[in-house]
Design a protein around this motif. Structure first.
Motif, PDB file in Angstrom:
ATOM      1  N   LEU A  61       0.821  -1.209   0.000  1.00  0.00           N
ATOM      2  CA  LEU A  61       0.000   0.000   0.000  1.00  0.00           C
ATOM      3  C   LEU A  61       0.858   1.262   0.000  1.00  0.00           C
ATOM      4  O   LEU A  61       0.548   2.245  -0.680  1.00  0.00           O
ATOM      5  CB  LEU A  61      -0.920   0.009   1.224  1.00  0.00           C
ATOM      6  N   GLN A  62       1.950   1.219   0.756  1.00  0.00           N
ATOM      7  CA  GLN A  62       2.832   2.387   0.788  1.00  0.00           C
ATOM      8  C   GLN A  62       3.458   2.640  -0.583  1.00  0.00           C
ATOM      9  O   GLN A  62       3.632   3.791  -0.993  1.00  0.00           O
ATOM     10  CB  GLN A  62       3.915   2.205   1.853  1.00  0.00           C
ATOM     11  N   LEU A  63       3.771   1.565  -1.300  1.00  0.00           N
ATOM     12  CA  LEU A  63       4.327   1.718  -2.643  1.00  0.00           C
ATOM     13  C   LEU A  63       3.303   2.311  -3.606  1.00  0.00           C
ATOM     14  O   LEU A  63       3.670   2.985  -4.574  1.00  0.00           O
ATOM     15  CB  LEU A  63       4.830   0.374  -3.170  1.00  0.00           C
ATOM     16  N   CYS A  64       2.014   2.066  -3.332  1.00  0.00           N
ATOM     17  CA  CYS A  64       0.961   2.687  -4.144  1.00  0.00           C
ATOM     18  C   CYS A  64       0.973   4.211  -3.994  1.00  0.00           C
ATOM     19  O   CYS A  64       0.495   4.935  -4.883  1.00  0.00           O
ATOM     20  CB  CYS A  64      -0.413   2.145  -3.750  1.00  0.00           C
ATOM     21  N   LEU A  65       1.512   4.689  -2.887  1.00  0.00           N
ATOM     22  CA  LEU A  65       1.661   6.128  -2.686  1.00  0.00           C
ATOM     23  C   LEU A  65       2.957   6.635  -3.315  1.00  0.00           C
ATOM     24  O   LEU A  65       2.951   7.634  -4.037  1.00  0.00           O
ATOM     25  CB  LEU A  65       1.646   6.471  -1.195  1.00  0.00           C
ATOM     26  N   TYR A  82      -3.613  -2.742  -8.526  1.00  0.00           N
ATOM     27  CA  TYR A  82      -3.585  -3.612  -7.349  1.00  0.00           C
ATOM     28  C   TYR A  82      -4.569  -4.757  -7.581  1.00  0.00           C
ATOM     29  O   TYR A  82      -5.775  -4.557  -7.584  1.00  0.00           O
ATOM     30  CB  TYR A  82      -3.962  -2.816  -6.097  1.00  0.00           C
ATOM     31  N   ILE A  83      -4.047  -5.975  -7.771  1.00  0.00           N
ATOM     32  CA  ILE A  83      -4.873  -7.152  -8.028  1.00  0.00           C
ATOM     33  C   ILE A  83      -5.028  -7.939  -6.739  1.00  0.00           C
ATOM     34  O   ILE A  83      -4.055  -8.429  -6.170  1.00  0.00           O
ATOM     35  CB  ILE A  83      -4.247  -8.039  -9.119  1.00  0.00           C
ATOM     36  N   CYS A  84      -6.270  -8.052  -6.254  1.00  0.00           N
ATOM     37  CA  CYS A  84      -6.573  -8.829  -5.047  1.00  0.00           C
ATOM     38  C   CYS A  84      -7.084 -10.207  -5.466  1.00  0.00           C
ATOM     39  O   CYS A  84      -7.965 -10.307  -6.323  1.00  0.00           O
ATOM     40  CB  CYS A  84      -7.642  -8.142  -4.217  1.00  0.00           C
ATOM     41  N   SER A  91      -9.181  -0.815   1.736  1.00  0.00           N
ATOM     42  CA  SER A  91      -9.446   0.593   1.438  1.00  0.00           C
ATOM     43  C   SER A  91      -9.398   1.467   2.696  1.00  0.00           C
ATOM     44  O   SER A  91      -8.998   2.635   2.634  1.00  0.00           O
ATOM     45  CB  SER A  91     -10.802   0.739   0.748  1.00  0.00           C
ATOM     46  N   GLN A  92      -9.801   0.898   3.837  1.00  0.00           N
ATOM     47  CA  GLN A  92      -9.786   1.683   5.079  1.00  0.00           C
ATOM     48  C   GLN A  92      -8.359   2.074   5.460  1.00  0.00           C
ATOM     49  O   GLN A  92      -8.102   3.229   5.833  1.00  0.00           O
ATOM     50  CB  GLN A  92     -10.432   0.887   6.211  1.00  0.00           C
ATOM     51  N   ARG A  93      -7.435   1.118   5.343  1.00  0.00           N
ATOM     52  CA  ARG A  93      -6.035   1.424   5.651  1.00  0.00           C
ATOM     53  C   ARG A  93      -5.443   2.393   4.623  1.00  0.00           C
ATOM     54  O   ARG A  93      -4.682   3.297   4.994  1.00  0.00           O
ATOM     55  CB  ARG A  93      -5.225   0.119   5.683  1.00  0.00           C
ATOM     56  N   LEU A  94      -5.815   2.224   3.360  1.00  0.00           N
ATOM     57  CA  LEU A  94      -5.340   3.158   2.344  1.00  0.00           C
ATOM     58  C   LEU A  94      -5.806   4.578   2.661  1.00  0.00           C
ATOM     59  O   LEU A  94      -5.015   5.527   2.569  1.00  0.00           O
ATOM     60  CB  LEU A  94      -5.836   2.745   0.961  1.00  0.00           C
ATOM     61  N   ASN A  95      -7.066   4.737   3.050  1.00  0.00           N
ATOM     62  CA  ASN A  95      -7.578   6.068   3.384  1.00  0.00           C
ATOM     63  C   ASN A  95      -6.837   6.671   4.575  1.00  0.00           C
ATOM     64  O   ASN A  95      -6.595   7.887   4.626  1.00  0.00           O
ATOM     65  CB  ASN A  95      -9.078   5.986   3.677  1.00  0.00           C
ATOM     66  N   GLU A  96      -6.467   5.807   5.541  1.00  0.00           N
ATOM     67  CA  GLU A  96      -5.699   6.302   6.685  1.00  0.00           C
ATOM     68  C   GLU A  96      -4.336   6.823   6.228  1.00  0.00           C
ATOM     69  O   GLU A  96      -3.876   7.883   6.683  1.00  0.00           O
ATOM     70  CB  GLU A  96      -5.515   5.189   7.712  1.00  0.00           C
ATOM     71  N   LEU A  97      -3.690   6.080   5.337  1.00  0.00           N
ATOM     72  CA  LEU A  97      -2.398   6.523   4.813  1.00  0.00           C
ATOM     73  C   LEU A  97      -2.532   7.824   4.025  1.00  0.00           C
ATOM     74  O   LEU A  97      -1.677   8.713   4.127  1.00  0.00           O
ATOM     75  CB  LEU A  97      -1.787   5.438   3.917  1.00  0.00           C
ATOM     76  N   LEU A  98      -3.596   7.945   3.249  1.00  0.00           N
ATOM     77  CA  LEU A  98      -3.800   9.164   2.465  1.00  0.00           C
ATOM     78  C   LEU A  98      -3.985  10.374   3.373  1.00  0.00           C
ATOM     79  O   LEU A  98      -3.593  11.493   3.015  1.00  0.00           O
ATOM     80  CB  LEU A  98      -5.017   8.996   1.552  1.00  0.00           C
ATOM     81  N   MET A  99      -4.540  10.174   4.555  1.00  0.00           N
ATOM     82  CA  MET A  99      -4.763  11.277   5.484  1.00  0.00           C
ATOM     83  C   MET A  99      -3.531  11.586   6.336  1.00  0.00           C
ATOM     84  O   MET A  99      -3.265  12.748   6.655  1.00  0.00           O
ATOM     85  CB  MET A  99      -5.949  10.962   6.403  1.00  0.00           C
ATOM     86  N   ILE A 114      -5.248   4.548  -8.258  1.00  0.00           N
ATOM     87  CA  ILE A 114      -4.959   3.189  -7.801  1.00  0.00           C
ATOM     88  C   ILE A 114      -6.118   2.326  -8.295  1.00  0.00           C
ATOM     89  O   ILE A 114      -7.253   2.445  -7.835  1.00  0.00           O
ATOM     90  CB  ILE A 114      -4.852   3.112  -6.272  1.00  0.00           C
ATOM     91  N   PHE A 115      -5.826   1.479  -9.268  1.00  0.00           N
ATOM     92  CA  PHE A 115      -6.855   0.689  -9.939  1.00  0.00           C
ATOM     93  C   PHE A 115      -6.893  -0.719  -9.336  1.00  0.00           C
ATOM     94  O   PHE A 115      -5.896  -1.436  -9.372  1.00  0.00           O
ATOM     95  CB  PHE A 115      -6.579   0.630 -11.438  1.00  0.00           C
TER      96      PHE A 115
END
Length: 262
Positions: A61-65, A82-84, A91-99, A114-115
């Motif tokens: 996730l950090q690399l996505c930033l 990002y293939i799951c 998404s919740q953790r990603l939003n935390e990182l974005l903030m 981020i697709f």
């Protein structure tokens, strides 16, 4: 009498010279980048493997930033695919990182490029890698491809015939991932699971405790392999295999702002 003109040594290219030509994606932490000699290589497939809770997805996730950091001020930021294959996208953790991430704040990074794709089975993963990903990359600027995890679509008991099918599929996907990396000069990050635990009383720094799944077929397709482990609240990244990195261990923490080297 003049001295003869020295001819350049055509064979003087050293590993250091080649290393200086390497291109890297920053981890987002200067301490980790220093240990990596610049960051994660943009060439070929990089594997993270380890037990649940060691931080594999957190690093991804950090690399996505960090992939969105423009190399030049006027450059368009690169996105991430990002293939799951098993769990839902975090998404919740990603939003935390974005903030909270200093990287996101400094470079005005968002989640818009981020697709995310969900593919639960082997056949769908092949279709995604061989058809959908190239289609998207022709239309958008992509700087990173993540598969989380590569093991899940193959985590089934097989008879001999289906084992051959699995091996064929892994080779097909691996070759396609290498092709994508070469054509677009992007890192391919594959998160893998653990297939064996030899000693569960490790201090978190024994590189022989665990081995990645998918066997020799997949291991032969990997350029760089990192084993992530955890002992109580301490997390470690072991450099297991790389074309230019020596074996070493780096300790890191997972904070609300992201992954940080200790």
């Amino acid at each position: 009498m003049s001295s003869p003109i020295e001819k350049p040594d055509l064979f003087a290219t050293t590993a250091l010279t080649l290393l200086q030509k390497e291109s890297y994606l920053t981890s987002g932490c200067s301490k980790i980048d220093s240990a990596l000699r610049g960051g994660f290589s943009r060439k070929g497939i990089t594997q993270f493997y380890g037990q649940a809770g060691t931080g594999k997805t957190q690093i991804a996730l950090q690399l996505c930033l960090t992939v969105q950091i423009p190399t030049k001020p006027q450059n368009e930021p690169s996105g991430a695919i990002y293939i799951c294959t098993e769990a839902v996208f975090p998404s919740q953790r990603l939003n935390e990182l974005l903030m909270k991430s200093h990287i996101a704040k400094k470079y005005y990074i968002t989640g818009d490029i981020i697709f995310v794709e969900h593919v639960p089975i082997m056949e769908k993963l092949e279709e995604c890698i061989c058809v959908k990903v190239p289609f998207l990359m022709q239309r958008r600027k992509i700087g990173l491809l993540i598969i989380d995890s590569i093991a899940a679509p193959y985590r089934v008991e097989y008879d001999d015939k289906l084992l051959k099918t699995r091996a064929k599929s892994l080779r097909k996907i691996g070759e396609q991932l290498h092709s994508i990396s070469r054509e677009y000069n992007i890192p391919i990050i594959c998160i893998n699971q653990v297939s064996a635990l030899i000693n569960n009383e490790s201090l978190g720094i024994n590189e022989n405790d665990e081995i990645p799944t998918l066997g020799i077929v997949w291991s032969n397709l990997i350029n760089h392999s990192f084993h992530l482990s955890k002992n109580n609240n301490r997390r470690f990244m072991h450099f297991m295999h790389s074309s230019y990195l020596p074996k070493k261990t780096v300790e890191y923490e997972i904070r609300d702002i992201g992954v940080v080297g200790v």
